[in-house]
Design a protein around this motif. Structure first.
Motif, PDB file in Angstrom:
ATOM      1  N   LEU A 184      -8.186  12.821   5.301  1.00  0.00           N
ATOM      2  CA  LEU A 184      -9.270  14.051   4.962  1.00  0.00           C
ATOM      3  C   LEU A 184      -9.518  14.356   3.497  1.00  0.00           C
ATOM      4  O   LEU A 184     -10.338  14.737   3.081  1.00  0.00           O
ATOM      5  N   ASP A 185      -8.109  14.608   2.986  1.00  0.00           N
ATOM      6  CA  ASP A 185      -8.150  15.366   1.889  1.00  0.00           C
ATOM      7  C   ASP A 185      -8.335  13.900   0.544  1.00  0.00           C
ATOM      8  O   ASP A 185      -8.247  14.538  -0.640  1.00  0.00           O
ATOM      9  N   GLY A 186      -8.300  12.767   0.968  1.00  0.00           N
ATOM     10  CA  GLY A 186      -8.569  11.834   0.101  1.00  0.00           C
ATOM     11  C   GLY A 186      -7.292  11.228  -0.664  1.00  0.00           C
ATOM     12  O   GLY A 186      -7.354  10.518  -1.555  1.00  0.00           O
ATOM     13  N   ARG A 187      -6.066  11.740   0.045  1.00  0.00           N
ATOM     14  CA  ARG A 187      -4.877  11.184  -0.556  1.00  0.00           C
ATOM     15  C   ARG A 187      -4.470   9.847   0.002  1.00  0.00           C
ATOM     16  O   ARG A 187      -3.569   9.169  -0.569  1.00  0.00           O
ATOM     17  N   HIS A 188      -5.068   9.586   1.075  1.00  0.00           N
ATOM     18  CA  HIS A 188      -4.822   8.030   1.581  1.00  0.00           C
ATOM     19  C   HIS A 188      -6.225   7.567   1.774  1.00  0.00           C
ATOM     20  O   HIS A 188      -7.139   8.217   2.208  1.00  0.00           O
TER      21      HIS A 188
ATOM     22  N   TYR B 254       0.998  -1.204  -0.023  1.00  0.00           N
ATOM     23  CA  TYR B 254       0.064  -0.032   0.189  1.00  0.00           C
ATOM     24  C   TYR B 254       0.937   1.291   0.086  1.00  0.00           C
ATOM     25  O   TYR B 254       0.554   2.344  -0.652  1.00  0.00           O
ATOM     26  N   LEU B 255       1.984   1.432   0.961  1.00  0.00           N
ATOM     27  CA  LEU B 255       2.676   2.525   0.950  1.00  0.00           C
ATOM     28  C   LEU B 255       3.555   2.824  -0.632  1.00  0.00           C
ATOM     29  O   LEU B 255       3.903   3.916  -0.544  1.00  0.00           O
ATOM     30  N   LYS B 256       4.089   1.812  -0.916  1.00  0.00           N
ATOM     31  CA  LYS B 256       4.633   1.819  -2.238  1.00  0.00           C
ATOM     32  C   LYS B 256       3.734   2.566  -3.265  1.00  0.00           C
ATOM     33  O   LYS B 256       4.202   3.432  -4.232  1.00  0.00           O
ATOM     34  N   ARG B 257       2.261   2.122  -3.296  1.00  0.00           N
ATOM     35  CA  ARG B 257       1.469   2.719  -4.413  1.00  0.00           C
ATOM     36  C   ARG B 257       1.002   4.166  -3.870  1.00  0.00           C
ATOM     37  O   ARG B 257       1.012   4.912  -4.676  1.00  0.00           O
ATOM     38  N   HIS B 258       0.786   4.621  -2.455  1.00  0.00           N
ATOM     39  CA  HIS B 258       0.327   5.835  -2.260  1.00  0.00           C
ATOM     40  C   HIS B 258       1.381   6.426  -1.540  1.00  0.00           C
ATOM     41  O   HIS B 258       0.990   7.836  -1.391  1.00  0.00           O
ATOM     42  N   GLY B 259       2.643   6.157  -1.326  1.00  0.00           N
ATOM     43  CA  GLY B 259       3.294   6.973  -0.280  1.00  0.00           C
ATOM     44  C   GLY B 259       3.074   6.813   1.107  1.00  0.00           C
ATOM     45  O   GLY B 259       2.070   6.309   1.643  1.00  0.00           O
ATOM     46  N   VAL B 260       4.020   7.300   2.096  1.00  0.00           N
ATOM     47  CA  VAL B 260       3.771   7.177   3.422  1.00  0.00           C
ATOM     48  C   VAL B 260       3.241   8.636   4.001  1.00  0.00           C
ATOM     49  O   VAL B 260       3.783   9.615   3.636  1.00  0.00           O
ATOM     50  N   PRO B 261       1.964   8.644   4.576  1.00  0.00           N
ATOM     51  CA  PRO B 261       1.473   9.774   5.077  1.00  0.00           C
ATOM     52  C   PRO B 261       2.115  10.294   6.111  1.00  0.00           C
ATOM     53  O   PRO B 261       2.869   9.800   6.906  1.00  0.00           O
TER      54      PRO B 261
END
Length: 303
Positions: A185-189, A171-178
Motif C-alpha cells: 500500500l505504501d508503494g515499496r513493493h 525481484y526480491l534482490k532489487r526490492h527486498g523481502v516484504p
C-alpha cells in the motif's frame, strides 16, 4: 406415425441437405423418408422444409424444431446407451471448461490416467478464466474456484486450495523481502494483479493475520486476466503474485520463486465441479466428475 422415428428422419434430412442422401445414410427407401417428414408436418401443422428439384432448405419453423428436437434425441441416445453399457466402459464426448492454470498444471498431466481407465470417452476441454454459460455454450460441466455465482447449478466441492504469495529471486534482490502487506500500500513493493475476464475489475488480493486484514488491488505495473499469465508475471520478476500454493509449489522447490508473507495467508479457496441440475448425468459425465474428485483430493485440505 412413430414420432421419434419421424424426428430422427427429419433431423437426418436437415443434416444431409437432401432426401436422397438422408435415405442412403438411414438405409431407408426415399419414399419412406419423404412420407415420414410429410406426416410429421401434418402432425405439427407447420411446414418444416422447402423442397425444390435441386435442394432442400429448412424453414424458420423447421430450424427451431430441429434445434430443440436434436437435444431431445441426444438425451434419448444417452439414456439408452447408459442402460445398454456398463458404467466401466462409457462412451462419447463431454465438454468441460476449466481455468487455465488448473487445466495446465493439475488436469492435463493426469489425463493419460483417465484415458487408460475410460478409453472411449473424449473431452472437449475449454481452457479459460472467464465465466461460462453452461446452457448457452452447451458445456457439460465446469471446474472453478471461489464462490459459485449461479445457484441453479449442482456442485461438488473438490478442494480447498491454500493461497501463497511469491516473487522471483531477482525481484526480491532489487526490492527486498516484504514483511507486511502495508509495504504494498505504501508503494515499496509492486503486485502483479488479476482482473476478471467477465467484469474487467481487479480482483483484490486479501491478506489476513488474526484480526488484521488488507486487500491489495492494482498496486503494480501489470494486471492480467488469465491465471497462467499471472504465474508467469511472478516468474518474470514483475512483482508479488498471490495465487494458489499447489500451483506454484514446483517453482518454489526449483528456486524460480520464493514464498513471502507466509503468515498473512488468507483462508483457502473452495473449488467445485459443477453441472446443470436438469442435465441427464450420463455415464461419461458421471465417471469424469468422480475422476475429478479423485484428482483434486490431495488439495482438499488447508495449508
Amino acid at each position: 406415425m412413430d414420432q421419434i422415428t419421424a424426428m430422427r428422419v427429419f433431423a437426418r434430412v436437415v443434416e444431409a441437405g437432401a432426401f436422397a442422401r438422408a435415405a442412403d445414410q438411414l438405409q431407408m427407401p426415399k419414399p419412406s423418408v419423404t412420407k415420414l417428414v410429410q406426416q410429421l408436418e401434418t402432425h405439427l401443422k407447420v411446414k418444416l422444409l422447402q423442397r425444390t428439384t435441386r435442394r432442400v432448405t429448412v424453414t424458420p419453423e423447421g430450424a427451431a424444431y430441429y434445434e430443440r428436437t436434436a437435444r431431445v434425441l441426444r438425451d434419448i441416445d444417452e439414456i439408452e446407451s447408459d442402460l445398454r453399457q456398463d458404467r466401466t466402459d462409457p462412451k462419447g464426448c463431454i465438454r468441460v471448461d476449466v481455468g487455465s492454470v488448473v487445466a495446465n498444471l493439475i488436469v492435463m498431466p493426469r489425463l493419460p490416467g483417465f484415458y487408460q481407465r475410460f478409453p472411449h470417452v473424449q473431452l472437449a476441454l475449454g481452457v479459460s478464466d472467464r465465466p461460462v454459460d453452461l446452457v448457452g455454450e452447451a458445456v457439460d460441466c465446469v471446474i472453478r474456484g471461489g464462490a459459485l455465482t449461479d445457484q441453479s447449478l449442482v456442485a461438488r466441492r473438490i478442494a480447498r486450495m491454500a493461497f501463497t504469495t511469491v516473487a522471483s529471486p531477482a525481484y526480491l534482490k532489487r526490492h527486498g523481502v516484504p514483511e507486511s502487506p502495508q509495504e504494498l500500500l505504501d508503494g515499496r513493493h509492486a503486485m502483479a494483479s488479476f482482473f476478471s475476464a467477465g467484469t474487467g475489475r481487479i480482483v483484490p488480493a486479501p491478506y489476513v493475520r488474526g484480526a488484521e486484514r488488507f486487500e491489495i488491488a492494482g498496486q503494480g505495473p501489470i494486471s492480467v486476466n488469465e491465471s497462467t499469465a499471472h504465474v508467469n508475471a511472478a516468474l518474470a520478476g514483475l512483482g508479488l503474485v498471490q495465487t494458489f500454493g499447489p500451483i506454484v509449489q514446483p517453482h518454489i522447490e526449483s528456486g524460480a520463486l520464493v514464498e513471502v508473507l507466509a503468515e498473512w495467508a488468507p483462508p483457502p479457496m473452495p473449488f467445485h465441479v459443477a453441472y446443470r441440475p436438469n442435465r441427464h448425468l450420463s455415464a461419461k459425465l458421471r465417471v469424469f466428475v468422480d475422476w475429478v474428485v479423485e484428482v483434486f483430493a490431495p488439495y482438499n485440505t488447508a495449508r
